[in-house]
Each structure stands twice: as structure tokens, then as C-alpha cells.
Design a protein around this motif. Structure first.
Motif, PDB file in Angstrom:
ATOM      1  N   ALA A  77      -3.483  -0.958  -4.804  1.00 16.94           N
ATOM      2  CA  ALA A  77      -4.463  -0.970  -3.723  1.00 16.94           C
ATOM      3  C   ALA A  77      -4.005  -0.031  -2.617  1.00 16.94           C
ATOM      4  O   ALA A  77      -2.805   0.176  -2.416  1.00 16.94           O
ATOM      5  N   SER A  78      -4.967   0.533  -1.906  1.00 15.51           N
ATOM      6  CA  SER A  78      -4.722   1.379  -0.741  1.00 15.51           C
ATOM      7  C   SER A  78      -5.661   0.931   0.356  1.00 15.51           C
ATOM      8  O   SER A  78      -6.768   0.456   0.081  1.00 15.51           O
ATOM      9  N   PHE A  79      -5.229   1.101   1.615  1.00 16.10           N
ATOM     10  CA  PHE A  79      -6.074   0.653   2.719  1.00 16.10           C
ATOM     11  C   PHE A  79      -5.729   1.390   4.006  1.00 16.10           C
ATOM     12  O   PHE A  79      -4.661   1.983   4.148  1.00 16.10           O
ATOM     13  N   THR A  80      -6.646   1.321   4.964  1.00 18.27           N
ATOM     14  CA  THR A  80      -6.402   1.693   6.344  1.00 18.27           C
ATOM     15  C   THR A  80      -7.181   0.705   7.205  1.00 18.27           C
ATOM     16  O   THR A  80      -8.319   0.347   6.873  1.00 18.27           O
ATOM     17  N   ALA A  81      -6.540   0.218   8.284  1.00 20.30           N
ATOM     18  CA  ALA A  81      -7.133  -0.834   9.105  1.00 20.30           C
ATOM     19  C   ALA A  81      -7.070  -0.470  10.589  1.00 20.30           C
ATOM     20  O   ALA A  81      -6.194   0.289  11.014  1.00 20.30           O
ATOM     21  N   SER A  82      -7.974  -1.042  11.371  1.00 22.12           N
ATOM     22  CA  SER A  82      -8.037  -0.766  12.804  1.00 22.12           C
ATOM     23  C   SER A  82      -6.999  -1.544  13.605  1.00 22.12           C
ATOM     24  O   SER A  82      -6.757  -1.225  14.774  1.00 22.12           O
ATOM     25  N   GLN A  83      -6.385  -2.559  13.026  1.00 22.80           N
ATOM     26  CA  GLN A  83      -5.321  -3.355  13.646  1.00 22.80           C
ATOM     27  C   GLN A  83      -4.191  -3.516  12.630  1.00 22.80           C
ATOM     28  O   GLN A  83      -4.431  -3.384  11.423  1.00 22.80           O
ATOM     29  N   PRO A  84      -2.997  -3.838  13.079  1.00 22.85           N
ATOM     30  CA  PRO A  84      -1.917  -4.112  12.114  1.00 22.85           C
ATOM     31  C   PRO A  84      -2.283  -5.290  11.209  1.00 22.85           C
ATOM     32  O   PRO A  84      -2.770  -6.316  11.681  1.00 22.85           O
ATOM     33  N   VAL A  85      -2.088  -5.109   9.908  1.00 22.78           N
ATOM     34  CA  VAL A  85      -2.376  -6.175   8.946  1.00 22.78           C
ATOM     35  C   VAL A  85      -1.197  -6.371   8.006  1.00 22.78           C
ATOM     36  O   VAL A  85      -0.391  -5.467   7.799  1.00 22.78           O
ATOM     37  N   GLU A  86      -1.139  -7.560   7.462  1.00 24.51           N
ATOM     38  CA  GLU A  86      -0.184  -7.896   6.409  1.00 24.51           C
ATOM     39  C   GLU A  86      -0.980  -8.008   5.117  1.00 24.51           C
ATOM     40  O   GLU A  86      -2.162  -8.327   5.136  1.00 24.51           O
ATOM     41  N   VAL A  87      -0.312  -7.739   4.011  1.00 22.73           N
ATOM     42  CA  VAL A  87      -0.933  -7.930   2.710  1.00 22.73           C
ATOM     43  C   VAL A  87      -0.534  -9.316   2.221  1.00 22.73           C
ATOM     44  O   VAL A  87       0.636  -9.703   2.296  1.00 22.73           O
ATOM     45  N   GLY A 113      -4.487 -28.584  -4.523  1.00 25.33           N
ATOM     46  CA  GLY A 113      -3.039 -28.388  -4.645  1.00 25.33           C
ATOM     47  C   GLY A 113      -2.495 -27.518  -3.535  1.00 25.33           C
ATOM     48  O   GLY A 113      -2.903 -27.630  -2.389  1.00 25.33           O
ATOM     49  N   LYS A 114      -1.580 -26.624  -3.924  1.00 24.93           N
ATOM     50  CA  LYS A 114      -0.968 -25.706  -2.978  1.00 24.93           C
ATOM     51  C   LYS A 114      -0.940 -24.312  -3.588  1.00 24.93           C
ATOM     52  O   LYS A 114      -1.012 -24.148  -4.804  1.00 24.93           O
ATOM     53  N   VAL A 115      -0.813 -23.312  -2.724  1.00 28.34           N
ATOM     54  CA  VAL A 115      -0.585 -21.944  -3.158  1.00 28.34           C
ATOM     55  C   VAL A 115       0.681 -21.421  -2.508  1.00 28.34           C
ATOM     56  O   VAL A 115       0.975 -21.737  -1.348  1.00 28.34           O
ATOM     57  N   ALA A 116       1.471 -20.669  -3.266  1.00 29.29           N
ATOM     58  CA  ALA A 116       2.591 -19.917  -2.712  1.00 29.29           C
ATOM     59  C   ALA A 116       2.011 -18.611  -2.185  1.00 29.29           C
ATOM     60  O   ALA A 116       1.069 -18.060  -2.757  1.00 29.29           O
ATOM     61  N   ILE A 117       2.580 -18.125  -1.095  1.00 23.51           N
ATOM     62  CA  ILE A 117       2.028 -16.953  -0.425  1.00 23.51           C
ATOM     63  C   ILE A 117       3.054 -15.820  -0.417  1.00 23.51           C
ATOM     64  O   ILE A 117       4.147 -15.976   0.130  1.00 23.51           O
ATOM     65  N   SER A 118       2.705 -14.702  -1.046  1.00 25.23           N
ATOM     66  CA  SER A 118       3.495 -13.478  -0.905  1.00 25.23           C
ATOM     67  C   SER A 118       2.943 -12.750   0.305  1.00 25.23           C
ATOM     68  O   SER A 118       1.761 -12.415   0.352  1.00 25.23           O
ATOM     69  N   LEU A 119       3.788 -12.505   1.297  1.00 26.50           N
ATOM     70  CA  LEU A 119       3.366 -11.907   2.558  1.00 26.50           C
ATOM     71  C   LEU A 119       4.150 -10.619   2.765  1.00 26.50           C
ATOM     72  O   LEU A 119       5.363 -10.652   2.965  1.00 26.50           O
ATOM     73  N   MET A 120       3.464  -9.493   2.686  1.00 27.16           N
ATOM     74  CA  MET A 120       4.110  -8.193   2.831  1.00 27.16           C
ATOM     75  C   MET A 120       3.787  -7.629   4.213  1.00 27.16           C
ATOM     76  O   MET A 120       2.628  -7.338   4.514  1.00 27.16           O
ATOM     77  N   LYS A 121       4.815  -7.496   5.045  1.00 24.32           N
ATOM     78  CA  LYS A 121       4.616  -7.087   6.437  1.00 24.32           C
ATOM     79  C   LYS A 121       4.945  -5.631   6.714  1.00 24.32           C
ATOM     80  O   LYS A 121       4.886  -5.198   7.846  1.00 24.32           O
ATOM     81  N   GLN A 122       5.323  -4.849   5.716  1.00 28.50           N
ATOM     82  CA  GLN A 122       5.777  -3.490   5.993  1.00 28.50           C
ATOM     83  C   GLN A 122       4.694  -2.585   6.564  1.00 28.50           C
ATOM     84  O   GLN A 122       4.980  -1.524   7.073  1.00 28.50           O
ATOM     85  N   PHE A 123       3.439  -3.002   6.532  1.00 29.12           N
ATOM     86  CA  PHE A 123       2.356  -2.156   7.030  1.00 29.12           C
ATOM     87  C   PHE A 123       2.052  -2.403   8.507  1.00 29.12           C
ATOM     88  O   PHE A 123       1.181  -1.774   9.064  1.00 29.12           O
ATOM     89  N   THR A 124       2.771  -3.338   9.157  1.00 23.57           N
ATOM     90  CA  THR A 124       2.469  -3.676  10.549  1.00 23.57           C
ATOM     91  C   THR A 124       3.231  -2.820  11.550  1.00 23.57           C
ATOM     92  O   THR A 124       2.924  -2.849  12.728  1.00 23.57           O
ATOM     93  N   ASP A 125       4.236  -2.059  11.111  1.00 26.87           N
ATOM     94  CA  ASP A 125       5.080  -1.310  12.039  1.00 26.87           C
ATOM     95  C   ASP A 125       4.641   0.132  12.264  1.00 26.87           C
ATOM     96  O   ASP A 125       5.148   0.794  13.152  1.00 26.87           O
ATOM     97  N   SER A 129      -2.113   1.320  10.732  1.00 26.67           N
ATOM     98  CA  SER A 129      -1.894   0.312   9.696  1.00 26.67           C
ATOM     99  C   SER A 129      -2.570   0.774   8.418  1.00 26.67           C
ATOM    100  O   SER A 129      -3.794   0.702   8.282  1.00 26.67           O
ATOM    101  N   SER A 130      -1.761   1.304   7.497  1.00 33.49           N
ATOM    102  CA  SER A 130      -2.299   1.795   6.236  1.00 33.49           C
ATOM    103  C   SER A 130      -1.187   1.824   5.209  1.00 33.49           C
ATOM    104  O   SER A 130      -0.007   1.757   5.552  1.00 33.49           O
ATOM    105  N   GLY A 131      -1.577   1.896   3.951  1.00 32.13           N
ATOM    106  CA  GLY A 131      -0.572   1.970   2.903  1.00 32.13           C
ATOM    107  C   GLY A 131      -1.174   1.821   1.527  1.00 32.13           C
ATOM    108  O   GLY A 131      -2.371   1.595   1.369  1.00 32.13           O
ATOM    109  N   SER A 132      -0.299   1.937   0.542  1.00 27.87           N
ATOM    110  CA  SER A 132      -0.637   1.708  -0.858  1.00 27.87           C
ATOM    111  C   SER A 132       0.444   0.842  -1.463  1.00 27.87           C
ATOM    112  O   SER A 132       1.614   0.959  -1.077  1.00 27.87           O
TER     113      SER A 132
END
Length: 165
Positions: A77-87, A113-125, A129-132
Motif C-alpha cells: 500500500a502507498s498513501f499520502t495524508a493531510s495529517q500524521p497517520v499511523e498504519v 472477541g479481541k483483535v491484536a493491533i499492529s501499529l506502525m508509527k514510522q509515517f508520523t515523523d 505523512s506518506s509512505g509505502s
């Protein structure tokens, strides 16, 4: 005469091996195609309030909606956002597997039930805010923990696959 017969036999044997190899490759490819469904999305959208319990103050865009059929999304996936976002990627989670000694991964109640969450923050710095990235999971989303609404343009090129348990 024996040399000619040997040569013809050798050529026929090599041809047979090549044909078997080619047919085997085609069969494997056909089996993979039957188990995998393309998932390709390109969109520009505005964020909404995160529906996950405990995250109601956050903003989210769901790029690949949660699955409960035992299949997963995988791709790039690739994206660009108007605010810092996490994947964010979600995965089914059975909390009975853990002890107080090992702790638990980041998780949240979800459905029954429950879900485990993978949270990738490298796009917030970054200044933009964009990345692949490569991903795999039961859902894919873009998330703003500060609760700031955002607009995001994204492209997802992947597949929906069955687990091979």
C-alpha cells in the motif's frame, strides 16, 4: 544406427521432462489463483471517528474492512495524508494463550472477541505523512491518535488469501 536412436531417445526424454515441468508449473499456478482473490483499491477520503472501543477520540480511514471469514489481506500500500497517520493492521487474538509473565500484545475488544493491533508509527515523523509498505492482516486502516480529522489518498494492491493451517 545406435547413435542415432540414442540421440532421438535423449531428445524425446528432454522434451518429456520439459513438458512435465511446464505442466506442473501451470497446475501450481492454477491452484494459487483459485485460493487467492485480487484486492485492489485506490481512493481519496476523509477520516471518521474510530469505532474501536477505547479509540473513540481518534480518527480513522478503513482501507480494507475487517474480515471474519478466516482469510487475510496481503499486499503493498502507498498513501499520502493531510495529517500524521499511523498504519493499523488487525489480527484475531486469543488472550488465553498468554500469562502474566509474558504480557499481552496491543489489543482491543472487537465483536465477540479481541483483535491484536499492529501499529506502525514510522509515517508520523515526516514533514509530509506518506509512505509505502508491505502488509498482511484481517484489516488495514490509517489512524490519527490525536483525533485530528484528515484526508488521505491511498492505493492498495494485494490479495485475499486463505490461511494454510
Amino acid at each position: 544406427m545406435n547413435k542415432i536412436a540414442l540421440a532421438f531417445t535423449s531428445v524425446a526424454l528432454i522434451g518429456a521432462i520439459a513438458l512435465i515441468t511446464q505442466l506442473s508449473g501451470s497446475t501450481v499456478f492454477a491452484q494459487q489463483t483459485e485460493q487467492s482473490t485480487p484486492f485492489v483499491v485506490q481512493n481519496t477520503t476523509k477520516s471518521m471517528q474510530d469505532p474501536l472501543p477505547g479509540h473513540e477520540m481518534h480518527q480513522i480511514v478503513i482501507a480494507a474492512p475487517p474480515r471474519d471469514d478466516g482469510k487475510i489481506y496481503s499486499g503493498i500500500a502507498s498513501f499520502t495524508a493531510s495529517q500524521p497517520v499511523e498504519v493499523v493492521m488487525l489480527h484475531p487474538y486469543q488472550s488465553g494463550q498468554n500469562t502474566t509473565e509474558t504480557g499481552e500484545p496491543l489489543n482491543a475488544p472487537f465483536g465477540d472477541g479481541k483483535v491484536a493491533i499492529s501499529l506502525m508509527k514510522q509515517f508520523t515523523d515526516a514533514p509530509v505523512s506518506s509512505g509505502s509498505f508491505v502488509f498482511a492482516g484481517n484489516a488495514l486502516a490509517f489512524h490519527n491518535i490525536e483525533g485530528k480529522p484528515f484526508v488521505i489518498t491511498y492505493t492498495v494492491d494485494g490479495h485475499i488469501d486463505s490461511l494454510t493451517q
